[in-house]
Each structure stands twice: as structure tokens, then as C-alpha cells.
Motif scaffolding. Structure first.
Motif, PDB file in Angstrom:
ATOM      1  N   LYS A 180      -5.322  14.182   3.343  1.00 40.93           N
ATOM      2  CA  LYS A 180      -4.109  14.087   2.533  1.00 40.93           C
ATOM      3  C   LYS A 180      -3.139  15.215   2.891  1.00 40.93           C
ATOM      4  N   SER A 217     -13.332  12.243  11.375  1.00 39.51           N
ATOM      5  CA  SER A 217     -13.883  12.375  10.030  1.00 39.51           C
ATOM      6  C   SER A 217     -13.556  13.763   9.500  1.00 39.51           C
ATOM      7  N   THR A 274      -3.181   8.377   5.734  1.00 34.74           N
ATOM      8  CA  THR A 274      -4.525   8.982   5.720  1.00 34.74           C
ATOM      9  C   THR A 274      -5.560   8.031   6.333  1.00 34.74           C
ATOM     10  N   GLU A 275      -5.391   6.723   6.115  1.00 29.41           N
ATOM     11  CA  GLU A 275      -6.338   5.778   6.711  1.00 29.41           C
ATOM     12  C   GLU A 275      -6.416   5.941   8.221  1.00 29.41           C
ATOM     13  N   LYS A 292     -11.421  13.934   2.499  1.00 28.00           N
ATOM     14  CA  LYS A 292     -10.224  13.183   2.097  1.00 28.00           C
ATOM     15  C   LYS A 292      -9.054  14.109   1.776  1.00 28.00           C
ATOM     16  N   LEU A 309      -8.176   9.200   9.083  1.00 29.51           N
ATOM     17  CA  LEU A 309      -9.622   9.149   8.869  1.00 29.51           C
ATOM     18  C   LEU A 309     -10.330   8.225   9.852  1.00 29.51           C
ATOM     19  N   GLN A 310      -9.608   7.200  10.285  1.00 30.37           N
ATOM     20  CA  GLN A 310     -10.159   6.310  11.299  1.00 30.37           C
ATOM     21  C   GLN A 310     -10.439   7.083  12.581  1.00 30.37           C
ATOM     22  N   MET A 322       0.844  -1.195   0.000  1.00 31.71           N
ATOM     23  CA  MET A 322       0.000   0.000   0.000  1.00 31.71           C
ATOM     24  C   MET A 322       0.878   1.243   0.000  1.00 31.71           C
ATOM     25  N   ARG A 327      -1.382   6.594   1.699  1.00 29.25           N
ATOM     26  CA  ARG A 327      -2.683   6.054   2.076  1.00 29.25           C
ATOM     27  C   ARG A 327      -2.639   5.419   3.463  1.00 29.25           C
ATOM     28  N   GLN A 328      -1.496   4.824   3.796  1.00 26.17           N
ATOM     29  CA  GLN A 328      -1.380   4.212   5.120  1.00 26.17           C
ATOM     30  C   GLN A 328      -1.524   5.268   6.207  1.00 26.17           C
TER      31      GLN A 328
END
Ligand code: ATP
Ligand code: ATP
Ligand code: MG
Ligand code: MG
Lengths: 307, 353
Positions: free
Chosen positions: B133, B126, B118-119, B129, B122-123, B111, B115-116
């Protein structure tokens, strides 16, 4: 004390990759190493320290320059016998204690590998005694001889690496971050060991490390490397107490010391790199203390230095 | 001091491992507490139980072979030992984040790095996106990686070892955790990058009141980051105090050994460093009495008979050595350590002048 040069590096270059866009891992460095001393080589990750060591010990064909060891050109044409003799004289201790030992060999086999190649200690008993002596010299014990490399901890593996490097009684050792993977108390043991072996055997070390307080402690002189170039070289005390190059100052300002009160006040000096023209060279700012740059820059830096 | 919020309280934690050679008693009755916004450093030599202790806090001890033999881990008053794996998954990465010794264990090789990060962001919270980033890129920048926009779209294998470790640090910080456990996070890094990361961690700690458990064997780093220090030996905490207690008034002979083995910049090159003789005990058969006795030049008869209790030195300072018993002879701290403390005191006096 008159100093005898054991190693001379002249304008050494080691480039990797395609000639059109080379990675200039080492880009024109020059320095001498004197017999019996320890020269520390420090600098950030990727600046070319290991490459320098590996070029000196002939692991690479160099791109340019000259390496002269005991009066002989290391990278010149050599007979098999001459190569063998060189390999006995110069040994390397590697950075990664995990990758550098074959896990399927016992510690004894690893240490004795060179004996077979060089036809030494052919008598079995004698060979065994030598292995024991080397194991004990590095703080391991005899029982360890029959254990496999993968059964040892990182610190123990590094000691096996040192025992292997010592096995052929070399005069020059390149130690590439030999203690980074170890505990403080074991680091101290290994460093004491290296110092003691140096005294007993008159060894010369090129000591590569990123732990600057250990480098200061073990080295007589220190070379500071940055992006393939040596920016400053001098006696350990001068480099630490009277640094001239801004990069050296920045590097020193980042070393954490075991003193909480002073740590609370630490201010790191950030480094802004100044590109220098090709005419840049080494200027002597003090006895045995050289700084790389243009004359005007070095003069300016020398003025601003901490006295 | 009394009004501070206690975030973690570990009571009599014991962790064993079942192995072919027998039961390894890796952690043997550890107690400590951690307050909001505080940094506790755990130091001690290889194998002393630092990683097992911190993995235990995350409930990451594989069972089998691991066994939570006794004890409580109170986090915000809840005992983590009793939680199910499902409940624990919620806490991990959110309330408690960890930076592991080996960066590859916490990165997904398939991955993209961005993204690792941002995940995790976001977890936790909220937000659009694009905003996540931006925050991720900012974190990559803050951990000292050049060209963060470009790096955002790269895979872990395109990074050097040190850079991967910095990404792991960025991910841990992205979670904005209440408790951050950092297991040798900077050992593989250059001093300059290390200094930068320590500054960043402290900054984030200040704004988010994060509590940090920092495991390292670099005493310079300890002096830099820690409010309090726990010195571990053979699965136990043998000395515990504020960073000043431990560096300027150490009481345990093992702590003396650790302090003496590190050079400072004023060390005389002629003198050898102090080392701790021998090797740590085999934890399948922990020795009777004080586990450090065999390596302790000041050991007394009782050290081989009976385990010492934690003696209290001051309100903040404790040490587990019979040398602190009222009947013990006066033992002077080794000269090399005493000398260093004097030098530090002199420097401090000079500074204050
Ligand atoms: N065999 C190789 N092929 C291509 N590039 C290489 C090779 N070996 C080294 N390099 C590059 O040369 C530069 C110098 O690397 P080197 O290993 O000498 O650094 P170092 O100073 O030893 O760093 P560290 O402190 O991380 O060990 C780096 O940019 C590295 O990626
Ligand atoms: N899965 C396991 N099975 C058996 N023994 C284990 C296991 N994990 C850890 N141990 C043992 O527990 C003890 C403590 O190990 P731990 O990893 O906590 O040491 P550490 O203090 O973190 O050391 P280091 O500084 O080398 O990281 C060691 O003796 C180790 O061998
Ligand atoms: Mg290297
Ligand atoms: Mg560990």
C-alpha cells in the motif's frame, strides 16, 4: 496599424455548483481580442479555458462580468433575430471530435445544418456546391459528403467540425483544442488551413490549446491561465522569450522541442503557487504585456525575468 | 555497445486483418531490436501500424479478425508468437507491461484505484500488504496526483481523464517490467504533467534497466525520451536510427515531412508549416513499389515499380528509400528542415562555448 477591438471581456466570472461552495471555473478575467488577430489561451487541464470559450459563445449564463462583442453586450437581452445574427457571427470548434458530431448524420448533413436554420442556400445545387467547397477547404473530398460521422477517423471528424464552423461565414471562431487529437502532419494541415482562412476571410480566433509550440506559432498574442485566472497576457514572442510570471516560466520550461541535444539538458522549473490578495490586478510590464499580481510581486518578477 | 543485452528482437512481423472490404495488411514486415535499458520511439501518422505492432508484441491482436501472417517476436530469446495464451498471460503485466492509448481499457471501473495498483505489486513480489500500500501511494504521488492517500481509496470515475491515464502509468510501473510498451501515454496530458511523467519513466528506467517502446506522434517527446527511433509508414519501418540520426541527419522524405510539419518556438509566423500532401495508402491494396511514392515530391520512376530495400546510412542508421541508391540523383533536404537543423547546431555550438 490601429487595432479595432472585436471582443471585450470585463471581469468575467463563471462559477458552477452551489453558491455556498462554488467551483470557480473562471474567476474574474479581463481581456480584449482585436479584429483579425489570433489570441491563444493556454494553461493546465481544468484551469478554465473551455469554460471561458463557452461563456463567450453563450453556452452558459455567466455568473458575473461583461462580454462585449462588436459593441454589443453578448449576455444582454436579445430578440430572436439578434440571437440568430450573433450565432452566425461567432462559431466554435470543439475539443472532442468524437462527442461533438452526431454519428447518425452524414458529413454533408452536419455541415449544412446551419443552412436550414438560417435559411441559406435554399437551391439544392447551390447548397451541394457549398458543401463540396467547404469539404475541400478543410482537406476532405466530395465523396465524403455522404459518409456518416462514425465512419471517419478523429482527424477527419475534426475537419468536419471546422467545415461546420465555417459554413455560416462567421467573423469570430473559438477553437477549443481543435488539433489535439490529430497527427502532427494533419495538425500542420489544419493549422495552415486556419491561418489561410484567417487571411482570406479576415477571421478572428480565440485559439485554446495545450500544445504550446503550436500556440506560439499560430497566435499573435497569448493569455496564460491558471485556476480560473489569467496570469499573464502579451505578444506571443514576449510571452515565450521574456516571460514574467513564474507560472508562465514553469509552463514554458516543460515544452519538449524536436531537438534531442537540448532535450538531454532540459531542466524543468517547478511551480510554487503564491496566493495573492483580492487587491491583485493587472500591471503592464511592457507594451501590451500584462501580469496579474500585486504591485510588489509583479515588480519583483519583472526584475527576475529573462532578457 | 556489443555487450548490451538484447531484450526484444522482431523479425519480419506481418499482421493482417480479415475485414469485409478485404484483407488489411496492417503490419508489413517489421524488423527491430531493443536492448536492455533502451528506449525505442515509434513515430508515424495515424493508421501506420504503431498500435498494431505494439499490441502484437503483447499478443493482444484479436484472432480473428487478426492473423499473425509471418515473423518472430523474440523476447529474452523466446518466440512469443508460438506461446499459448496461458503462457502469455504470465508474461503480460509481469515481464511486459503496457500503457494503452485509452486509459479506460486498462482500469477496472468497479475496483478502487489503490487496490488495482497493489494487486500488481503483490503479483510481482511478495511483501506485507501494508508495504504494498505504501508503495502504491508513493507511485500515485510520483505520477503527480495530489492527496495520494485519499486518492488511493477512490474509483476510476472519480478521476479526470488525465489522472486516469496517470493511474494506468502507475500500474504499469508497479509491475517493474523488463519491457514497458507505452502507446501515446502522455498525449492527453498537460505539458507540465507530461514532463513529470517522462522524468519518472526515465528515473525508473535507470534503476530497473527497463526497456521501453514509446509510441507517440509528438516529436518533442521523441527527442526527449528516445535513444533510437523507428519511423513507420503504411505498416513498415521506413527509417531507423539513433535519435540524433533521425533529427539531425534524416534521410527518408517521409521523415522530412514529419519534421517539417512541427513548429518550433522560433518559427516565423508568416511561413506556412510544411505538410505531407495526400493521404496514406489503403492497406487492403498496398501500392506497388514504394508505398510513399504518391506523396513523395522526389519520387522517381522506380518508386512506382519496385519496393526499395533498407539502405544502410551508417552503423546505426537505415532508411528505406530509393533516394539512397548510388544511382539516384542528389536530392537536397527541404529548406525548412535544413534550416531548423542549422539552428539547432548553432544553439549547440553556443552552449558548448
Ligand atoms: N458544467 C460544469 N459543471 C461543474 N463544473 C464544471 C463544469 N464545466 C467545467 N467545470 C469545472 O470547471 C473547471 C474548468 O473546466 P474547463 O473545462 O474550463 O477546463 P479546461 O481548461 O478547458 O481543461 P482541459 O484542458 O482539460 O480541457 C474544472 O474544474 C471543471 O471540472
Ligand atoms: N481490428 C482491426 N480490424 C481491421 N483493421 C484494423 C484492426 N485494427 C487495426 N486495423 C488497421 O490497421 C492499421 C494500423 O492501425 P494502428 O491502430 O496500428 O494505427 P496507429 O499507427 O496506431 O494509428 P494511431 O496513431 O491513429 O493510433 C489501420 O489501417 C487500421 O485501420
Ligand atoms: Mg477544455
Ligand atoms: Mg495507435
Amino acid at each position: 496599424m490601429t487595432k479595432e477591438k472585436i471582443l471585450e471581456i470585463k471581469n468575467l466570472k463563471q462559477h458552477f455548483g452551489s453558491p455556498s461552495s462554488p467551483i470557480k471555473a473562471v474567476d474574474g478575467i479581463s481581456f480584449d481580442v482585436y479584429k483579425g488577430e489570433t489570441l491563444g489561451l493556454v494553461g493546465e487541464s481544468g484551469c478554465g479555458k473551455s469554460t471561458t470559450g463557452r461563456s463567450i459563445i453563450r453556452l452558459y449564463d455567466i455568473t458575473d462580468g461583461e462580454i462585449i462583442f462588436k459593441g454589443q453586450n453578448v449576455h444582454g437581452k436579445k430578440s430572436k433575430e439578434e440571437v440568430k445574427a450573433f450565432n452566425r457571427e461567432m462559431q466554435m470548434i470543439f475539443q472532442d471530435p468524437y462527442a461533438s458530431l452526431n454519428p447518425r448524420m452524414t458529413a454533408g448533413e452536419i455541415i449544412a445544418e446551419g443552412f436550414t436554420i438560417h435559411g441559406l442556400y435554399k437551391n439544392k445545387k447551390e447548397r451541394q456546391m457549398k458543401i463540396y467547397e467547404l469539404l475541400e477547404a478543410v482537406g476532405l473530398n466530395r465523396e465524403h459528403a455522404n459518409r456518416y460521422a462514425h465512419e471517419f477517423s478523429g482527424g477527419q471528424r475534426q475537419r468536419i467540425g471546422i467545415a461546420r464552423a465555417l459554413s455560416l461565414d462567421p467573423s469570430f471562431i473559438i477553437a477549443d483544442e481543435p488539433i489535439s487529437a490529430l497527427d502532427v502532419s494533419i495538425q500542420a494541415q489544419v493549422v495552415n488551413l486556419l491561418k489561410q482562412l484567417q487571411k482570406e476571410r479576415g477571421l478572428t480566433y480565440l485559439f485554446i490549446a495545450h500544445d504550446l509550440s503550436m500556440v506560439k506559432y499560430i497566435s499573435d498574442r497569448i493569455a496564460v491561465m491558471y485556476r480560473g485566472k489569467i496570469l499573464e497576457i502579451g505578444r506571443a514572442d514576449d510571452i515565450y522569450h521574456h516571460p514574467v510570471h513564474p507560472y508562465t516560466k514553469s509552463l514554458l520550461s516543460a515544452i519538449p522541442l524536436p531537438d534531442p541535444l537540448s532535450e538531454k539538458r532540459r531542466t524543468r522549473i517547478p511551480y510554487e503557487h503564491t496566493e495573492v490578495p483580492d487587491s491583485a490586478t493587472y500591471y503592464e510590464v511592457d507594451e501590451e504585456h500584462f501580469v496579474y499580481g500585486t504591485e510588489s510581486l509583479v515588480t519583483e518578477w519583472a526584475k527576475a525575468r529573462t532578457k | 555497445m556489443e555487450t548490451r543485452k538484447k531484450v526484444v528482437e522482431v523479425k519480419d512481423l506481418r499482421i493482417n486483418f480479415k475485414t469485409y472490404a478485404g484483407l488489411v495488411q496492417a503490419v508489413r514486415g517489421v524488423n527491430f531490436e531493443l536492448y536492455e535499458g533502451e528506449t525505442l520511439a515509434i513515430v508515424g501518422e495515424s493508421g501506420s501500424g504503431k498500435s498494431v505492432t505494439s499490441n502484437a508484441l503483447m499478443k493482444l491482436i484479436p484472432q480473428p479478425p487478426g492473423i499473425y501472417a509471418s515473423g518472430e517476436i523474440l523476447f529474452d530469446g523466446k518466440d512469443l508468437v508460438k506461446l499459448t495464451e496461458k503462457q502469455m498471460t504470465k508474461i503480460r503485466g509481469n515481464d511486459i507491461a503496457m500503457i494503452f492509448q485509452d486509459p479506460m481499457t486498462s482500469l477496472n471501473p468497479t475496483m478502487k484505484v489503490g487496490r488495482q495498483i497493489t494487486e500488481v505489486i503483490l503479483q510481482h513480489r511478495s511483501m506485507p500488504k501494508a508495504e504494498a500500500k505504501q508503495k502504491a501511494i508513493q507511485l500515485i504521488d510520483q505520477v503527480g496526483i495530489p492527496f495520494p492517500e485519499k486518492r488511493y481509496n477512490q474509483y476510476p470515475h472519480e478521476f479526470s481523464g488525465g489522472m486516469r491515464q496517470r493511474i494506468v502509468i502507475a500500474i504499469a510501473l508497479a509491475a517493474d517490467p523488463k519491457l514497458l510498451i507505452a502507446d501515446e501515454p502522455t498525449t492527453a496530458l498537460d505539458v507540465t504533467i507530461q514532463a513529470q511523467i517522462l522524468e519518472l519513466m526515465k528515473e525508473i528506467q535507470k534503476t530497473s534497466k527497463t526497456s521501453i517502446i514509446f509510441i507517440t506522434h509528438d516529436l518533442g517527446v521523441v527527442a526527449n525520451v528516445a535513444d533510437r527511433v523507428a519511423v513507420m509508414y503504411a505498416g513498415q519501418i521506413v527509417e531507423y536510427g539513433t535519435v540524433n540520426d533521425i533529427f539531425y541527419n534524416p534521410k527518408h522524405p517521409y521523415t522530412w515531412g514529419l519534421l517539417g510539419s512541427m513548429p518550433d518556438l522560433d518559427n516565423d509566423a508568416e511561413e506556412l508549416l510544411h505538410t505531407i500532401p495526400g493521404s496514406p495508402p489503403d492497406l487492403t491494396h498496398p501500392p506497388k513499389g514504394d508505398a510513399f511514392a504518391a506523396r513523395n515530391e522526389f519520387a522517381m520512376a522506380i518508386d512506382y515499380e519496385q519496393e526499395p530495400p533498407m539502405f544502410q546510412v551508417s552503423d546505426t542508421h537505415f532508411a528505406k528509400t530509393w533516394l539512397l541508391h548510388p544511382d539516384a540523383p542528389d536530392v537536397a533536404i527541404p529548406e525548412i528542415v535544413a534550416k531548423r537543423i542549422r539552428t539547432f547546431a548553432e544553439k549547440e555550438a553556443q552552449y558548448n562555448d
